[in-house]
Structures are given as structure tokens and as C-alpha cells.
Design a protein around this motif. Structure first.
Motif, PDB file in Angstrom:
ATOM      1  N   UNK A  45     -11.218   2.150 -12.500  1.00 55.41           N
ATOM      2  CA  UNK A  45     -10.807   1.109 -11.568  1.00 55.41           C
ATOM      3  C   UNK A  45      -9.573   0.365 -12.091  1.00 55.41           C
ATOM      4  N   UNK A  46      -9.487   0.185 -13.415  1.00 58.61           N
ATOM      5  CA  UNK A  46      -8.320  -0.482 -13.995  1.00 58.61           C
ATOM      6  C   UNK A  46      -7.058   0.359 -13.792  1.00 58.61           C
ATOM      7  N   UNK A  47      -7.172   1.666 -13.987  1.00 58.47           N
ATOM      8  CA  UNK A  47      -6.016   2.541 -13.785  1.00 58.47           C
ATOM      9  C   UNK A  47      -5.578   2.544 -12.323  1.00 58.47           C
ATOM     10  N   UNK A  48      -6.534   2.546 -11.422  1.00 58.22           N
ATOM     11  CA  UNK A  48      -6.190   2.493  -9.999  1.00 58.22           C
ATOM     12  C   UNK A  48      -5.489   1.178  -9.665  1.00 58.22           C
ATOM     13  N   UNK A  49      -6.018   0.078 -10.181  1.00 58.91           N
ATOM     14  CA  UNK A  49      -5.421  -1.238  -9.934  1.00 58.91           C
ATOM     15  C   UNK A  49      -3.972  -1.268 -10.414  1.00 58.91           C
ATOM     16  N   UNK A  50      -3.732  -0.783 -11.632  1.00 54.56           N
ATOM     17  CA  UNK A  50      -2.388  -0.794 -12.194  1.00 54.56           C
ATOM     18  C   UNK A  50      -1.433   0.078 -11.383  1.00 54.56           C
ATOM     19  N   UNK A  51      -1.914   1.234 -10.954  1.00 57.51           N
ATOM     20  CA  UNK A  51      -1.063   2.138 -10.166  1.00 57.51           C
ATOM     21  C   UNK A  51      -0.812   1.613  -8.756  1.00 57.51           C
ATOM     22  N   UNK A  53       2.041  -0.720  -9.064  1.00 55.50           N
ATOM     23  CA  UNK A  53       3.293   0.036  -9.122  1.00 55.50           C
ATOM     24  C   UNK A  53       3.722   0.426  -7.709  1.00 55.50           C
ATOM     25  N   UNK A  54       2.776   0.937  -6.932  1.00 54.89           N
ATOM     26  CA  UNK A  54       3.057   1.338  -5.548  1.00 54.89           C
ATOM     27  C   UNK A  54       3.621   0.170  -4.748  1.00 54.89           C
ATOM     28  N   UNK A  55       3.003  -1.005  -4.870  1.00 56.95           N
ATOM     29  CA  UNK A  55       3.454  -2.171  -4.115  1.00 56.95           C
ATOM     30  C   UNK A  55       4.847  -2.615  -4.543  1.00 56.95           C
ATOM     31  N   UNK A  56       5.126  -2.544  -5.843  1.00 54.55           N
ATOM     32  CA  UNK A  56       6.439  -2.982  -6.326  1.00 54.55           C
ATOM     33  C   UNK A  56       7.529  -2.011  -5.893  1.00 54.55           C
ATOM     34  N   UNK A  57       7.202  -0.731  -5.838  1.00 55.38           N
ATOM     35  CA  UNK A  57       8.165   0.288  -5.431  1.00 55.38           C
ATOM     36  C   UNK A  57       8.632   0.061  -3.992  1.00 55.38           C
ATOM     37  N   UNK A  58       7.762  -0.504  -3.155  1.00 50.84           N
ATOM     38  CA  UNK A  58       8.121  -0.709  -1.748  1.00 50.84           C
ATOM     39  C   UNK A  58       9.315  -1.648  -1.584  1.00 50.84           C
ATOM     40  N   UNK A  59       9.580  -2.455  -2.596  1.00 51.15           N
ATOM     41  CA  UNK A  59      10.702  -3.400  -2.527  1.00 51.15           C
ATOM     42  C   UNK A  59      11.960  -2.881  -3.220  1.00 51.15           C
ATOM     43  N   UNK A  60      11.884  -1.692  -3.787  1.00 50.40           N
ATOM     44  CA  UNK A  60      13.040  -1.136  -4.500  1.00 50.40           C
ATOM     45  C   UNK A  60      14.086  -0.630  -3.522  1.00 50.40           C
ATOM     46  N   UNK A  61      15.347  -0.809  -3.903  1.00 55.02           N
ATOM     47  CA  UNK A  61      16.460  -0.372  -3.070  1.00 55.02           C
ATOM     48  C   UNK A  61      17.109   0.885  -3.658  1.00 55.02           C
ATOM     49  N   UNK A  62      18.042   1.452  -2.942  1.00 55.78           N
ATOM     50  CA  UNK A  62      18.829   2.557  -3.440  1.00 55.78           C
ATOM     51  C   UNK A  62      18.113   3.896  -3.408  1.00 55.78           C
ATOM     52  N   UNK A  63      18.762   4.894  -4.007  1.00 51.48           N
ATOM     53  CA  UNK A  63      18.236   6.269  -4.002  1.00 51.48           C
ATOM     54  C   UNK A  63      16.924   6.346  -4.759  1.00 51.48           C
ATOM     55  N   UNK A  67       5.508   8.538  -4.164  1.00 52.08           N
ATOM     56  CA  UNK A  67       4.387   7.734  -4.645  1.00 52.08           C
ATOM     57  C   UNK A  67       3.610   7.174  -3.461  1.00 52.08           C
ATOM     58  N   UNK A  68       2.458   7.748  -3.216  1.00 51.11           N
ATOM     59  CA  UNK A  68       1.597   7.283  -2.123  1.00 51.11           C
ATOM     60  C   UNK A  68       0.234   6.915  -2.697  1.00 51.11           C
ATOM     61  N   UNK A  69      -0.519   6.126  -1.963  1.00 51.31           N
ATOM     62  CA  UNK A  69      -1.850   5.738  -2.425  1.00 51.31           C
ATOM     63  C   UNK A  69      -2.754   6.952  -2.553  1.00 51.31           C
ATOM     64  N   UNK A  70      -2.621   7.887  -1.641  1.00 55.48           N
ATOM     65  CA  UNK A  70      -3.437   9.110  -1.714  1.00 55.48           C
ATOM     66  C   UNK A  70      -3.138   9.890  -2.983  1.00 55.48           C
ATOM     67  N   UNK A  71      -1.856   9.958  -3.332  1.00 54.04           N
ATOM     68  CA  UNK A  71      -1.471  10.700  -4.536  1.00 54.04           C
ATOM     69  C   UNK A  71      -1.955   9.976  -5.792  1.00 54.04           C
ATOM     70  N   UNK A  72      -1.869   8.658  -5.777  1.00 54.50           N
ATOM     71  CA  UNK A  72      -2.372   7.872  -6.914  1.00 54.50           C
ATOM     72  C   UNK A  72      -3.862   8.144  -7.122  1.00 54.50           C
TER      73      UNK A  72
END
Length: 311
Positions: free
Chosen positions: A149-155, A158-168, A177-182
Motif C-alpha cells: 500500500x505504501x508503494x502504491x501511495x508513493x506511485x 508521482x502520477x498526480x505530479x506528472x499531470x502538471x508537468x509541461x513539455x515533451x 504512466x497510468x494508474x492501471x500500469x502502476x
């Protein structure tokens, strides 16, 4: 003045430890510190990354009138044994052996022993309640969570922070990076561990300790909550709301139980320091380095002090 004495605690292996105290003139209560995952030394330091987290915590407890023991994990620094194949049950056994050692010291009040675990150490402290007579446990940044559960929480963070990333790079990461893949990757990791018959197994570019992963896999959030409900001693669980490695919301499941105190301070991260911006899991190590010059959050220290005074 705080005195520190280095010792070797022997059982099936030798554990290098530090005993910190003000004096040995009278029996004092004990706090055993258990660190989180990784190969940092008993102070909380590794090459190029100095936190002194456990040294700082030790000082806090000694100033409160406790004797405090902190130690190197098996197979690291001044401790013998094999770190790469040591299991979770080995880590629990090592901590139990230090409790037994401490109870034989003539300046320790054996009826007032507290175990304080940080991160994975919180899991180990909880597991110790099954076998050891402890006055109380303090769980910092890790209560009520299993490793999966800790690994899922941490990942997920990461998924949520990636949604705000810009550029290529942002575009690419959002695509791959999708929740299903995580969820699949984390599940596949533990599934491979459960099927391995070797001491270590290879997954996704790295080697993992088989028995360690298998034992962690068998312990869910619900199992840890159940252990805390069954424990007859006192519990203090602290997880900051800016902790990127443990989910403070998990503490809701134990917040109404008699004998359990929960504290979830605002803007406090995994190393018990206050941060002044949103947590950044993609640059966690850099973030920790920025705040480690700060003292442990005052609210955390005050809460521990109040809780220990009532033991």
C-alpha cells in the motif's frame, strides 16, 4: 549533557549500537529507535546524504529523561549479518534482541520500555507488540500501512505530479504512466516474489530480497490496524500531511481507539520537518536536503513530550 556509549549487542549476529543517556545514577525509561528502509547508519546518514534524523530524535528523548538506543541494521556499518538476504522477521528479531539486552541493564526501568519506529520502523515496532512487553510504541511516518500500500501511495503521488508537468517529458510521462500500469507493476513485483524459490529475484532492472518481500506482502493495512487494536499498551502515531512516503489519512482507522493518540501536523514531511511549499516526490532527496538544517517540527516534539509524560 548527553553521554553516548557505543556497544556491540550480540545474539546470532552482532549489532552495532549507541546508548545515549544523561546519567546512570537511577533507573530510567528506555526508547529504542528503529529506522526506516535502506542502509543509512544509526544516526540516519549515508554517503552524500546526511539527515541526523535518528541522532536528533535520540537527543529529544534523552532530554526528556529517557535512555535511548539506536543501532545499525544487520549487514550495514558496524553490524554483521547479510543485509541483502535479511528478512522482515530478521529485522523484528534484531529489535527484540535489543529490547532483551536493554532489560538487563541496571539503569533501565524494564517496565517502561518504548519503541519508536520511523517509516518501515513503524511496521517493525507494530510487529514487536505481538511478542514483547512494551509500555508503548511511537509510530512516525508509517503507521497503519503495509509495504504494498505504501508503494502504491508513493506511485500515485508521482502520477498526480506528472499531470502538471509541461513539455515533451511531461507529455511522454503522462502517456506511459497510468494508474492501471502502476497497479500492475506493484502487483507483479509482489507476485514474482511470492513465486520465487531463490534468496533474491530479479524484477524490472533490479534484484529484490525474496523472503523480505514475501513477508511484507502478507501484511496488509488491515493487519497492522488489527495489531494496534489488540495491543494493550499506549500508541502514538504521527504522520505529517506533507509526507510523500506514508499516507496520513490511514490514521483515521485508529483515531477513535482508546489508548491511541494520532497527530497529523500540517506541512510536515517524512523526516518530521516543516516545509513551506507543496511536497515534490519527483525530487524527494533534494527536498529533504533543503529542510534538514531545520529542527524537528516543534509540534511533533511537543506531542511526543506530552504523550511520554503520561506513560
Amino acid at each position: 549533557m548527553i553521554n553516548e556509549e557505543k556497544v556491540i549487542i550480540s545474539n546470532d549476529i552482532n549489532l552495532g549500537a549507541t546508548i545515549a543517556y544523561k546519567d546512570k545514577k537511577e533507573k530510567r525509561p528506555l526508547v529504542l529507535l528503529i529506522m526506516g528502509t535502506g542502509t543509512t547508519d544509526r544516526d540516519g546518514n549515508s554517503f552524500g546524504f546526511k539527515t541526523n534524523l535518528y541522532k536528533n530524535l535520540s537527543d529529544v528523548f534523552v532530554e526528556m529523561g529517557y535512555v535511548c538506543i539506536r543501532y545499525d541494521k544487520r549487514g550495514t556499518h558496524e553490524s554483521t549479518g547479510n543485509y541483502k538476504t535479511g528478512s522482515l522477521s530478521d529485522l523484528v528479531s534484531d529489535a527484540a534482541n535489543i529490547v532483551h539486552y536493554a532489560k538487563k541493564l541496571d539503569y533501565i526501568d524494564k517496565d517502561k520500555i518504548v519503541v519508536c519506529g520511523h517509516s518501515e520502523g513503524a511496521m517493525i515496532a507494530t510487529l514487536l507488540t505481538r511478542t514483547e512487553e512494551l509500555r508503548g510504541i511511537i509510530l512516525l511516518g508509517g503507521a497503519c500501512m503495509g509495504l504494498k500500500e505504501a508503494l502504491l501511495y508513493q506511485n500515485y503521488l508521482v502520477f498526480e505530479q506528472v499531470q502538471d508537468m509541461k513539455g515533451i517529458l511531461g507529455w511522454y510521462l503522462k502517456k506511459v504512466l497510468t494508474k492501471d500500469r502502476i497497479e500492475k507493476q506493484v502487483s507483479d513485483l509482489f507476485d514474482k516474489a511470492s513465486k520465487s524459490d531463490k534468496p533474491r529475484f530479479f524484477y524490472n532492472g533490479g534484484f529484490f530480497n525474496t523472503k523480505y518481500m514475501q513477508e511484507h506482502y502478507s501484511l496488509t493495512d488491515e493487519e497492522y490496524v488489527s495489531m494496534l487494536k489488540e495491543y494493550k499498551g499506549r500508541v502514538l502515531a504521527i504522520t505529517g500531511k506533507s509526507d510523500i512516503q506514508a499516507d496520513y489519512r490511514k490514521l483515521e482507522s485508529i483515531s477513535s481507539i482508546d489508548g491511541i493518540t494520532v497527530y497529523t501536523p500540517e506541512k510536515v514531511n517524512h523526516v518530521m520537518r516543516e516545509i513551506d511549499r507543496e511536497p515534490d516526490i519527483l525530487n524527494a532527496k533534494k527536498e529533504y536536503k533543503k529542510v534538514l538544517k531545520k529542527d524537528i517540527h516543534q509540534g511533533v516534539k511537543d506531542t511526543i513530550r506530552k504523550w511520554t509524560s503520561q506513560l
